[in-house]
Design an enzyme around this catalytic site. Structure first.
Site, PDB file in Angstrom:
ATOM      1  N   CYS A   5       0.863  -1.188   0.000  1.00  0.00           N
ATOM      2  CA  CYS A   5       0.000   0.000   0.000  1.00  0.00           C
ATOM      3  C   CYS A   5       0.897   1.234   0.000  1.00  0.00           C
ATOM      4  CB  CYS A   5      -0.991  -0.015   1.168  1.00  0.00           C
ATOM      5  SG  CYS A   5      -0.250   0.066   2.818  1.00  0.00           S
ATOM      6  N   ASN A   8       2.294   1.546   4.312  1.00  0.00           N
ATOM      7  CA  ASN A   8       2.607   0.266   4.987  1.00  0.00           C
ATOM      8  C   ASN A   8       2.333   0.321   6.480  1.00  0.00           C
ATOM      9  OD1 ASN A   8       5.497  -1.964   5.445  1.00  0.00           O
ATOM     10  ND2 ASN A   8       3.384  -2.502   5.024  1.00  0.00           N
ATOM     11  N   SER A  12      -1.800  -2.679   3.983  1.00  0.00           N
ATOM     12  CA  SER A  12      -0.965  -3.848   3.656  1.00  0.00           C
ATOM     13  C   SER A  12      -0.502  -4.638   4.883  1.00  0.00           C
ATOM     14  CB  SER A  12       0.203  -3.492   2.727  1.00  0.00           C
ATOM     15  OG  SER A  12       1.093  -2.578   3.307  1.00  0.00           O
TER      16      SER A  12
HETATM   17  P1  4NP Z   1      -1.776   2.858   4.160  1.00  0.00           P
HETATM   18  O1  4NP Z   1      -2.376   4.242   4.712  1.00  0.00           O
HETATM   19  O2  4NP Z   1      -1.259   3.165   2.756  1.00  0.00           O
HETATM   20  O3  4NP Z   1      -2.947   1.935   4.127  1.00  0.00           O
HETATM   21  O4  4NP Z   1      -0.691   2.449   5.094  1.00  0.00           O
HETATM   22  C1  4NP Z   1      -1.626   5.424   4.761  1.00  0.00           C
HETATM   23  C2  4NP Z   1      -0.825   5.678   5.847  1.00  0.00           C
HETATM   24  C3  4NP Z   1      -0.105   6.856   5.917  1.00  0.00           C
HETATM   25  C4  4NP Z   1      -0.191   7.777   4.889  1.00  0.00           C
HETATM   26  C5  4NP Z   1      -0.983   7.512   3.802  1.00  0.00           C
HETATM   27  C6  4NP Z   1      -1.702   6.330   3.735  1.00  0.00           C
HETATM   28  N1  4NP Z   1       0.525   8.989   4.961  1.00  0.00           N
HETATM   29  O5  4NP Z   1       0.390   9.812   4.050  1.00  0.00           O
HETATM   30  O6  4NP Z   1       1.277   9.189   5.924  1.00  0.00           O
END
Ligand code: 4NP
Length: 158
Positions: A5, A8, A12
């Site tokens: 993803c 992470n 994921s």
């Molecule tokens: P994930 O969600 O891709 O499902 O892990 C996210 C976690 C953090 C961020 C974006 C999506 N971020 O921009 O920090």
């Protein structure tokens, strides 16, 4: 089996934890190398998001993996690279080494037995119900994924 993803820390690592638990339950742990990664590096080294861990724990799934960034070597390391959304898919396919590994990259929700848009929505910026929705989506999709791979590779426990 590598789940990918963006960060992470939500989707994921959840897929990794649920799939590993289902594989273990089926007695098939010897057959799978299971990991997850993010296309971004911001959260490298961190445990999954506390809200994701709490939701998973409520369903009896403990998430213990630490975030890491996707690396080109993952294309040769893993036979299946399952991405959570189309943005992850294009990021992974834009990585060095993708020429040789593109056929290993699939949308995770291609295995969802229920109809949808093929993507696991990012729960990071939303409320707690988003985490529950993602949990049930990932659980049923992971279950179908394992059933299909068990048949494809003619796996049986023992
Ligand atoms: P994930 O969600 O891709 O499902 O892990 C996210 C976690 C953090 C961020 C974006 C999506 N971020 O921009 O920090």
């Amino acid at each position: 089996m590598l789940f990918v993803c963006l960060g992470n820390i939500c989707r994921s690592p959840l897929a990794e934890g649920i799939f590993a638990a289902q594989v273990s339950e089926a007695g098939l742990s010897d057959h799978f190398d299971i990991d997850s990664a993010g296309t971004g590096s911001w959260h490298a080294g961190q445990l999954p998001d506390a809200r994701m861990r709490e939701t998973a724990r409520g369903h009896g799934t403990t998430l213990v993996s630490r975030a890491r960034q996707f690396v080109p070597g993952d294309f040769s390391e893993f036979d299946h690279i399952l991405v959570m959304d189309r943005s992850n898919q294009s990021d992974v396919l834009a990585s060095p080494g993708a020429e040789s590994g593109a056929d290993r990259v699939q949308l995770f929700r291609d295995y969802d037995p229920e109809p949808g848009d093929g993507q696991v929505p990012d729960p990071y910026y939303g409320g707690s119900e988003g985490f529950e929705t993602v949990y049930s989506m990932v659980e049923r999709t992971s279950s179908r994924l394992l059933a299909e791979l068990t048949e494809q590779y003619d796996l049986s426990a023992g």
